[in-house]
Design a protein around this motif. Structure first.
Motif, PDB file in Angstrom:
ATOM      1  N   SER A 140       0.824  -1.211   0.000  1.00  0.00           N
ATOM      2  CA  SER A 140       0.000   0.000   0.000  1.00  0.00           C
ATOM      3  C   SER A 140       0.860   1.265   0.000  1.00  0.00           C
ATOM      4  N   VAL A 141       2.034   1.192   0.646  1.00  0.00           N
ATOM      5  CA  VAL A 141       2.947   2.342   0.642  1.00  0.00           C
ATOM      6  C   VAL A 141       3.608   2.473  -0.726  1.00  0.00           C
ATOM      7  N   LYS A 142       4.049   1.349  -1.286  1.00  0.00           N
ATOM      8  CA  LYS A 142       4.716   1.378  -2.590  1.00  0.00           C
ATOM      9  C   LYS A 142       3.788   1.902  -3.688  1.00  0.00           C
ATOM     10  N   SER A 143       2.529   1.552  -3.607  1.00  0.00           N
ATOM     11  CA  SER A 143       1.579   1.963  -4.644  1.00  0.00           C
ATOM     12  C   SER A 143       1.089   3.396  -4.457  1.00  0.00           C
ATOM     13  N   GLY A 144       1.363   3.981  -3.269  1.00  0.00           N
ATOM     14  CA  GLY A 144       0.879   5.326  -2.993  1.00  0.00           C
ATOM     15  C   GLY A 144      -0.502   5.353  -2.372  1.00  0.00           C
ATOM     16  N   GLU A 145      -1.090   4.195  -2.161  1.00  0.00           N
ATOM     17  CA  GLU A 145      -2.409   4.158  -1.519  1.00  0.00           C
ATOM     18  C   GLU A 145      -2.338   4.664  -0.086  1.00  0.00           C
ATOM     19  N   ALA A 146      -1.248   4.324   0.624  1.00  0.00           N
ATOM     20  CA  ALA A 146      -1.029   4.802   1.993  1.00  0.00           C
ATOM     21  C   ALA A 146       0.103   5.833   1.994  1.00  0.00           C
ATOM     22  N   ASP A 147      -0.033   6.859   2.823  1.00  0.00           N
ATOM     23  CA  ASP A 147       1.021   7.870   2.941  1.00  0.00           C
ATOM     24  C   ASP A 147       2.224   7.310   3.704  1.00  0.00           C
ATOM     25  N   PHE A 148       1.955   6.491   4.707  1.00  0.00           N
ATOM     26  CA  PHE A 148       3.004   5.804   5.459  1.00  0.00           C
ATOM     27  C   PHE A 148       2.349   4.629   6.171  1.00  0.00           C
ATOM     28  N   ALA A 149       3.142   3.807   6.867  1.00  0.00           N
ATOM     29  CA  ALA A 149       2.558   2.620   7.481  1.00  0.00           C
ATOM     30  C   ALA A 149       3.376   2.163   8.675  1.00  0.00           C
ATOM     31  N   LEU A 150       2.737   1.370   9.531  1.00  0.00           N
ATOM     32  CA  LEU A 150       3.389   0.673  10.640  1.00  0.00           C
ATOM     33  C   LEU A 150       3.497  -0.793  10.268  1.00  0.00           C
ATOM     34  N   ASN A 151       4.724  -1.308  10.290  1.00  0.00           N
ATOM     35  CA  ASN A 151       4.950  -2.680   9.855  1.00  0.00           C
ATOM     36  C   ASN A 151       6.059  -3.293  10.693  1.00  0.00           C
ATOM     37  N   TYR A 152       6.421  -4.516  10.404  1.00  0.00           N
ATOM     38  CA  TYR A 152       7.469  -5.208  11.143  1.00  0.00           C
ATOM     39  C   TYR A 152       8.837  -4.983  10.506  1.00  0.00           C
ATOM     40  N   THR A 153       9.888  -5.066  11.348  1.00  0.00           N
ATOM     41  CA  THR A 153      11.213  -5.161  10.778  1.00  0.00           C
ATOM     42  C   THR A 153      11.305  -6.502  10.065  1.00  0.00           C
ATOM     43  N   GLY A 154      12.192  -6.568   9.118  1.00  0.00           N
ATOM     44  CA  GLY A 154      12.248  -7.751   8.277  1.00  0.00           C
ATOM     45  C   GLY A 154      11.542  -7.506   6.959  1.00  0.00           C
ATOM     46  N   MET A 155      10.664  -6.511   6.934  1.00  0.00           N
ATOM     47  CA  MET A 155      10.048  -6.097   5.678  1.00  0.00           C
ATOM     48  C   MET A 155      10.985  -5.067   5.051  1.00  0.00           C
ATOM     49  N   GLN A 156      11.628  -5.413   3.974  1.00  0.00           N
ATOM     50  CA  GLN A 156      12.586  -4.524   3.347  1.00  0.00           C
ATOM     51  C   GLN A 156      12.238  -4.332   1.877  1.00  0.00           C
ATOM     52  N   ASP A 157      12.461  -3.129   1.375  1.00  0.00           N
ATOM     53  CA  ASP A 157      12.246  -2.845  -0.032  1.00  0.00           C
ATOM     54  C   ASP A 157      13.075  -1.613  -0.386  1.00  0.00           C
ATOM     55  N   PRO A 158      13.875  -1.663  -1.446  1.00  0.00           N
ATOM     56  CA  PRO A 158      14.731  -0.521  -1.791  1.00  0.00           C
ATOM     57  C   PRO A 158      13.965   0.740  -2.157  1.00  0.00           C
ATOM     58  N   GLU A 159      12.674   0.616  -2.458  1.00  0.00           N
ATOM     59  CA  GLU A 159      11.883   1.775  -2.848  1.00  0.00           C
ATOM     60  C   GLU A 159      11.178   2.434  -1.661  1.00  0.00           C
ATOM     61  N   VAL A 160      11.345   1.859  -0.471  1.00  0.00           N
ATOM     62  CA  VAL A 160      10.643   2.371   0.709  1.00  0.00           C
ATOM     63  C   VAL A 160      11.653   2.658   1.820  1.00  0.00           C
ATOM     64  N   ALA A 161      11.515   3.802   2.463  1.00  0.00           N
ATOM     65  CA  ALA A 161      12.379   4.163   3.596  1.00  0.00           C
ATOM     66  C   ALA A 161      11.772   3.615   4.883  1.00  0.00           C
ATOM     67  N   PHE A 162      12.598   2.989   5.724  1.00  0.00           N
ATOM     68  CA  PHE A 162      12.144   2.398   6.979  1.00  0.00           C
ATOM     69  C   PHE A 162      12.798   3.112   8.157  1.00  0.00           C
ATOM     70  N   THR A 163      12.000   3.432   9.189  1.00  0.00           N
ATOM     71  CA  THR A 163      12.503   4.060  10.405  1.00  0.00           C
ATOM     72  C   THR A 163      12.079   3.230  11.614  1.00  0.00           C
ATOM     73  N   PRO A 164      13.021   2.628  12.359  1.00  0.00           N
ATOM     74  CA  PRO A 164      12.651   1.826  13.541  1.00  0.00           C
ATOM     75  C   PRO A 164      11.970   2.689  14.594  1.00  0.00           C
ATOM     76  N   LEU A 165      10.886   2.202  15.158  1.00  0.00           N
ATOM     77  CA  LEU A 165      10.144   2.927  16.191  1.00  0.00           C
ATOM     78  C   LEU A 165      10.319   2.322  17.575  1.00  0.00           C
ATOM     79  N   LEU A 166      10.320   1.003  17.680  1.00  0.00           N
ATOM     80  CA  LEU A 166      10.484   0.369  18.980  1.00  0.00           C
ATOM     81  C   LEU A 166      10.893  -1.082  18.796  1.00  0.00           C
ATOM     82  N   LYS A 167      11.373  -1.666  19.891  1.00  0.00           N
ATOM     83  CA  LYS A 167      11.761  -3.068  19.925  1.00  0.00           C
ATOM     84  C   LYS A 167      11.136  -3.686  21.157  1.00  0.00           C
ATOM     85  N   GLU A 168      10.490  -4.830  21.009  1.00  0.00           N
ATOM     86  CA  GLU A 168       9.833  -5.450  22.148  1.00  0.00           C
ATOM     87  C   GLU A 168       9.968  -6.971  22.097  1.00  0.00           C
TER      88      GLU A 168
END
Length: 272
Positions: A140-168
């Motif tokens: 949804s982020v890659k297609s532009g449907e979502a402006d941003f998203a909350l997801n898990y680490t381990g989800m990687q894509d060169p076209e999307v910037a990832f910012t860690p928020l927390l670790k639990e």
């Protein structure tokens, strides 16, 4: 000088000619005819009573005063353009919409407080939530449907910037009356004597758990698999087994469930 009132069109024409050093190129950039552009420059020079350009049949160059004036006017035009863009952005957010992607297991824990605070600041903005699995949220982020998203680490894509928020930590969830309920910590190996349930391999939670257990004594086959964590919560709440889940997800489950930390002396628990 106090009565002089150059128009914004005159100043923008001057800056464009000064930067491009060409009446032909400036006229094209401003979508004007060359005679119309020349009239604007002449009008500005007449108001200021100074010559801003030295013209020949082949070239145009700024005079010394023109160079000084260009530096001043260019910053004014730049600031004005930036202000217009900023105003448009503010107007859009005050009456527009924002779309947030979020994995199912994080919706109830993370979003309510954030949305409440956002609504207090921007009451006229519509917030759209796309609650899906990890792969769908990323898409949804890659297609532009979502402006941003909350997801898990381990989800990687060169076209999307990832910012860690927390670790639990992952924890064990079981009914209050379960033998493991009052334990401060539980090793993975200790749950082999109890029926347990897992989310299916379609869930990113399952991928993280499988990675963490790769070197741990194999656990028996689960009694049930579910596609969504929310369904799995109901299974545990009704005393039909135990499960592993993220700590925040346990805190948002029903009261009859209990959460126990995994022992730090055993293999490392998966984290997100």
């Amino acid at each position: 000088m106090g009565t002089l009132k150059p128009t914004l069109a005159d100043l923008r024409a001057f800056v464009t000619v000064g930067e491009l050093q060409s009446f032909a190129a400036a006229a094209k950039a401003l979508h004007l005819s060359q005679p119309a552009l020349s009239r604007r420059i002449s009008h500005l020079e007449g108001l200021l009573d100074v010559r801003l350009f030295d013209r020949t049949t082949r070239s145009v160059e700024l005079t010394q005063l023109g160079q000084r004036f260009l530096g001043q006017v260019r910053s004014v035009i730049t600031d004005l353009d930036r202000s217009v863009v900023d105003l448009h952005d503010v107007a859009h957010i005050e009456a527009g919409d924002v779309t947030v992607g979020c994995v199912f297991s994080a919706v109830h824990h993370f979003l309510p407080g954030v949305i409440r605070s956002f609504r207090d600041q921007h009451p006229h903005v519509l917030v759209r939530i796309i609650e899906e699995g990890a792969d769908e949220v990323l898409a949804s982020v890659k297609s532009g449907e979502a402006d941003f998203a909350l997801n898990y680490t381990g989800m990687q894509d060169p076209e999307v910037a990832f910012t860690p928020l927390l670790k639990e930590r992952f924890v064990l969830a079981c009914p209050v009356g379960h033998p493991l309920a009052k334990r401060r910590s539980v090793r993975w190996e200790e749950i082999v004597d109890y029926p347990y349930a897992l989310v299916s391999h379609a869930s990113r939670n399952r991928v993280l758990i499988d990675q963490a257990l790769a070197e741990v004594t194999p656990l028996p086959r689960p009694v049930c698999e579910f596609r969504h964590i929310s369904t799995l919560i109901g299974f545990v709440d009704n005393g039909l087994g135990v499960r592993s889940c993220r700590n925040s997800r346990c805190r948002t489950s029903r009261p009859r469930s209990w959460a126990c930390r995994w022992s730090t002396r055993s293999s490392a628990a998966p984290s997100v």
